[in-house]
Design an enzyme around this catalytic site. Structure first.
Site, PDB file in Angstrom:
ATOM      1  N   HIS A   1       0.878  -1.176   0.000  1.00  0.00           N
ATOM      2  CA  HIS A   1       0.000   0.000   0.000  1.00  0.00           C
ATOM      3  C   HIS A   1       0.914   1.224   0.000  1.00  0.00           C
ATOM      4  CE1 HIS A   1      -2.731   3.020   1.741  1.00  0.00           C
ATOM      5  NE2 HIS A   1      -3.727   2.220   1.400  1.00  0.00           N
TER       6      HIS A   1
ATOM      7  N   ASP B   1       2.965  -4.879   8.011  1.00  0.00           N
ATOM      8  CA  ASP B   1       1.747  -4.079   7.876  1.00  0.00           C
ATOM      9  C   ASP B   1       0.578  -5.065   7.879  1.00  0.00           C
ATOM     10  OD1 ASP B   1      -0.426  -2.613   7.122  1.00  0.00           O
ATOM     11  OD2 ASP B   1       0.454  -1.772   5.300  1.00  0.00           O
TER      12      ASP B   1
ATOM     13  N   GLN C   1      -4.645  -5.307   6.594  1.00  0.00           N
ATOM     14  CA  GLN C   1      -5.705  -6.101   5.966  1.00  0.00           C
ATOM     15  C   GLN C   1      -5.878  -7.473   6.612  1.00  0.00           C
ATOM     16  OE1 GLN C   1      -7.936  -5.086   3.978  1.00  0.00           O
ATOM     17  NE2 GLN C   1      -7.061  -3.122   3.373  1.00  0.00           N
TER      18      GLN C   1
ATOM     19  N   LYS D   1     -10.386  -0.791  10.179  1.00  0.00           N
ATOM     20  CA  LYS D   1     -10.446  -1.929   9.253  1.00  0.00           C
ATOM     21  C   LYS D   1     -10.792  -3.220   9.980  1.00  0.00           C
ATOM     22  CE  LYS D   1      -7.234  -0.002   5.895  1.00  0.00           C
ATOM     23  NZ  LYS D   1      -8.120   0.500   4.852  1.00  0.00           N
TER      24      LYS D   1
ATOM     25  N   CYS E   1      -4.673   2.621  -3.843  1.00  0.00           N
ATOM     26  CA  CYS E   1      -3.412   3.037  -3.202  1.00  0.00           C
ATOM     27  C   CYS E   1      -2.363   1.938  -3.308  1.00  0.00           C
ATOM     28  CB  CYS E   1      -3.621   3.427  -1.740  1.00  0.00           C
ATOM     29  SG  CYS E   1      -4.708   4.816  -1.536  1.00  0.00           S
TER      30      CYS E   1
HETATM   31  N1  PMP Z   1      -1.727  -0.578   4.668  1.00  0.00           N
HETATM   32  C1  PMP Z   1      -2.673  -1.284   4.054  1.00  0.00           C
HETATM   33  C2  PMP Z   1      -2.365  -2.671   3.581  1.00  0.00           C
HETATM   34  C3  PMP Z   1      -3.948  -0.747   3.884  1.00  0.00           C
HETATM   35  O1  PMP Z   1      -4.894  -1.462   3.272  1.00  0.00           O
HETATM   36  C4  PMP Z   1      -4.207   0.562   4.347  1.00  0.00           C
HETATM   37  C5  PMP Z   1      -5.559   1.222   4.150  1.00  0.00           C
HETATM   38  N2  PMP Z   1      -6.160   0.953   2.932  1.00  0.00           N
HETATM   39  C6  PMP Z   1      -3.187   1.252   4.993  1.00  0.00           C
HETATM   40  C7  PMP Z   1      -1.956   0.657   5.137  1.00  0.00           C
HETATM   41  C8  PMP Z   1      -3.408   2.632   5.523  1.00  0.00           C
HETATM   42  O2  PMP Z   1      -4.384   2.620   6.514  1.00  0.00           O
HETATM   43  P1  PMP Z   1      -5.011   3.990   7.067  1.00  0.00           P
HETATM   44  O3  PMP Z   1      -5.554   4.700   5.864  1.00  0.00           O
HETATM   45  O4  PMP Z   1      -6.082   3.549   7.982  1.00  0.00           O
HETATM   46  O5  PMP Z   1      -3.931   4.738   7.714  1.00  0.00           O
END
Ligand code: PMP
Length: 552
Positions: A121, A196, A199, A222, A366
């Site tokens: 991401h 990270d 997900q 999430k 993203c």
């Molecule tokens: N890492 C991953 C794998 C994500 O899916 C996301 C959110 N789509 C993020 C980081 C960032 O999360 P946040 O927007 O809640 O900071």
């Protein structure tokens, strides 16, 4: 214990709200819904013990402080950390990753290396790019197949200069899991392992000790918790070795004019006032999640994901759609794209589903480098949570089966010689106004879409309309008193709306255009939602830009 999805869903007030009776929510990778317990805890904080924490010593402040530290304990148990001092509250995964990239990089030497994957991401890529530029670090990427990191090839990118390996445990765009638990033993002792888990946390219990990671990040929203609060786990020795990132109140033990002493972790990393109500909500969320049979929940989700994939695979045989994902080792994310050569764009599918109150997400999610690797600008992402059921999937499948496909695969070529504009002489607004339902109006728009010729020559950055979800290009010139426009777009609904716009404003004078009341015309045509500011489908931006040309 076992898992009952409809009982589970009943705990989410949003689904029983009258506005949402028809809603099928399949955008869970972006954010999940919240159960009543979480909403109640946030309300309880504000209505019973709202106060800033550590700074004051009155009763409410003590209650708020005790709540924050109790949630920290709970979070430590949730992740199986050794102590609550290993849990830092951040605004979300993005802030946690920025904190880590900045704090870690400040101790690195030029030429030190960070290993990532192309599937990250942007939140686990851009902060590293920023600190790499500032500290002359090297970024290396694990070899991949179609963007999926091949961990067996990890050693190819490890070197004595590797300082950090930072990987997502599951891709937010394509859903595949990455077996990060196998990595620790293969890394040099001094190399930090950052996971990270954004997900992953909604879909399975996570044990930081079993993973052997030094850091792990995630966002509460999430996994059924509030927005504005994230978790950063740091192994105590790894956290203790890091300098703070942000400075301010709460993170110090002493402040002088020229220097300060910093508090011990975790408070060293929590400058300023935290999102206290969100922490209260997170606490309720963790208690609520711990009371679920997470094993049974995971089995249920895996079944549902297999059903979704099997049905979509079958649908691709009869509809011009292509599936980019597989259900195996997948956290419940499906990516669908129009088949090559089809007249559809991913945004068309998203619009069509949205019209039927089926929430999915369209775009690069993203994860642009990953989408580049699979040769797609974007996809339709369908992401599951445990409150989804077969009825949701059947609604989705039914809507996809009805996708309007009337447009020829190749649109008309631009008018030879004219090089500008489209010949819309044979059509009129009445064709739209006489349609009795939104489905019929939508189909009419997609028929009109075929009249908007493809104009590769205007697809230039300077003609791109800013603020669009879908790509739209607009050019304008004056022919005497008259304004001439040329428009092109990849999205059929925008092509259809562009035809409508051209009928209204192309080849007209400023006075004629100035006399038009767009809100009223669109309301009369039953298309007012396309002008609504909350509907970022790009049409409003297109209209705005066209009118700016008219105003000179
Ligand atoms: N890492 C991953 C794998 C994500 O899916 C996301 C959110 N789509 C993020 C980081 C960032 O999360 P946040 O927007 O809640 O900071």
């Amino acid at each position: 214990m076992s898992f009952n999805s409809s009982e589970f869903k009943r705990q989410f007030p949003l689904f029983s709200h009258p506005e949402n009776r028809e809603l099928v929510y399949l955008d869970n990778a972006a954010t999940t819904q919240r159960p009543a317990a979480v909403i109640a805890a946030i309300s309880d904080f504000y209505s019973r013990y709202n106060a800033n924490t550590h700074r004051s010593s009155h009763r409410l402040a003590r209650t708020a402080t005790a709540m924050v530290e109790a949630v920290r304990e709970r979070a430590a148990t949730f992740l199986n950390a050794r102590s609550s001092a290993e849990i830092v509250f951040t605004r979300g995964a993005t802030e946690a990753l920025n904190l880590l990239a900045n704090s870690i990089a400040s101790g690195l030497q030029p030429g030190d290396e960070i290993v990532l994957s192309a599937a990250e991401h942007h939140a686990n890529l851009v902060p590293w790019q920023m600190v790499a530029a500032r500290h002359q670090l090297r970024l290396l990427f694990i070899p991949d197949v179609n963007g999926q990191p091949q961990l067996q090839s990890l050693e190819q990118v490890l070197s004595p200069r590797t300082r950090v390996v930072a990987l997502s445990a599951a891709s937010n765009a394509l859903g595949f899991r990455v077996e990060v638990q196998s990595l620790r033993a293969r890394l040099p002792a001094a190399c930090l392992l950052l996971v990270d888990a954004s997900q992953l946390l909604a879909h399975q219990p996570v044990d930081v000790q079993a993973l052997g990671c030094d850091f792990l990040v995630g966002s509460a929203h999430k996994f059924y918790g509030p927005t504005g609060i994230g978790l950063l786990y740091g192994r105590s020795a790894a956290l203790a070795a890091l300098p703070p990132w942000q400075g301010g109140g709460e993170m110090i033990t002493r402040v002088g004019l020229y220097d300060s002493d910093y508090a011990a972790p975790p408070h060293r990393f929590e400058a300023g006032t935290s999102a206290l109500a969100a922490i209260a909500g997170l606490g309720a969320c963790l208690a609520w999640l711990q009371a679920q049979d997470r094993q049974a929940m995971a089995v249920y989700e895996a079944h549902l994901n297999r059903y979704l994939h099997a049905e979509l695979q079958a649908l691709t045989q009869v509809m011009p759609l292509k599936l980019l994902t597989r259900p195996e080792h997948n956290v419940g994310i499906t990516a669908l794209v129009p088949a090559p050569g089809s007249s559809l764009a991913a945004v068309d599918i998203g619009h069509w589903l949205d019209e039927q109150d089926i929430a999915v997400r369209v775009g690069h999610h993203c994860a642009q480098p990953l989408m580049d690797k699979v040769g797609q600008a974007g996809s339709v992402r369908i992401s599951l949570a445990a409150y989804n059921d077969r009825a949701d999937i059947d609604r989705l499948l039914g809507a996809l089966r009805q996708l309007p496909l009337s447009t020829p695969a190749t649109r008309a070529a631009g008018l030879a010689g004219a090089g500008f504009g489209d010949d819309l002489g044979g059509i009129g607004l009445h064709e739209l106004s006489q349609q009795g339902s939104w489905q019929k109006r939508y189909r009419q728009l997609t028929r009109w879409a075929a009249l908007l010729s493809a104009k590769p020559e205007i697809r230039l950055p300077q003609n791109l309309v800013q603020g669009c979800e879908s790509e739209v290009w607009l050019t304008h010139h004056c022919s005497g008193e008259r304004h001439r426009f040329a428009i092109d777009s990849d999205a059929r609904v925008i092509q259809g709306l562009s035809v409508l716009l051209l009928l209204l404003i192309d080849n007209k004078t400023s006075a004629e255009i100035g006399a038009l009341d767009f809100d009223q015309i669109f309301a009369e045509l039953g298309l007012e939602k396309y002008l609504s500011p909350s509907r970022s489908n790009g049409f409003r931006a297109l209209l705005h830009q066209a009118l700016q040309h008219v105003q000179g």
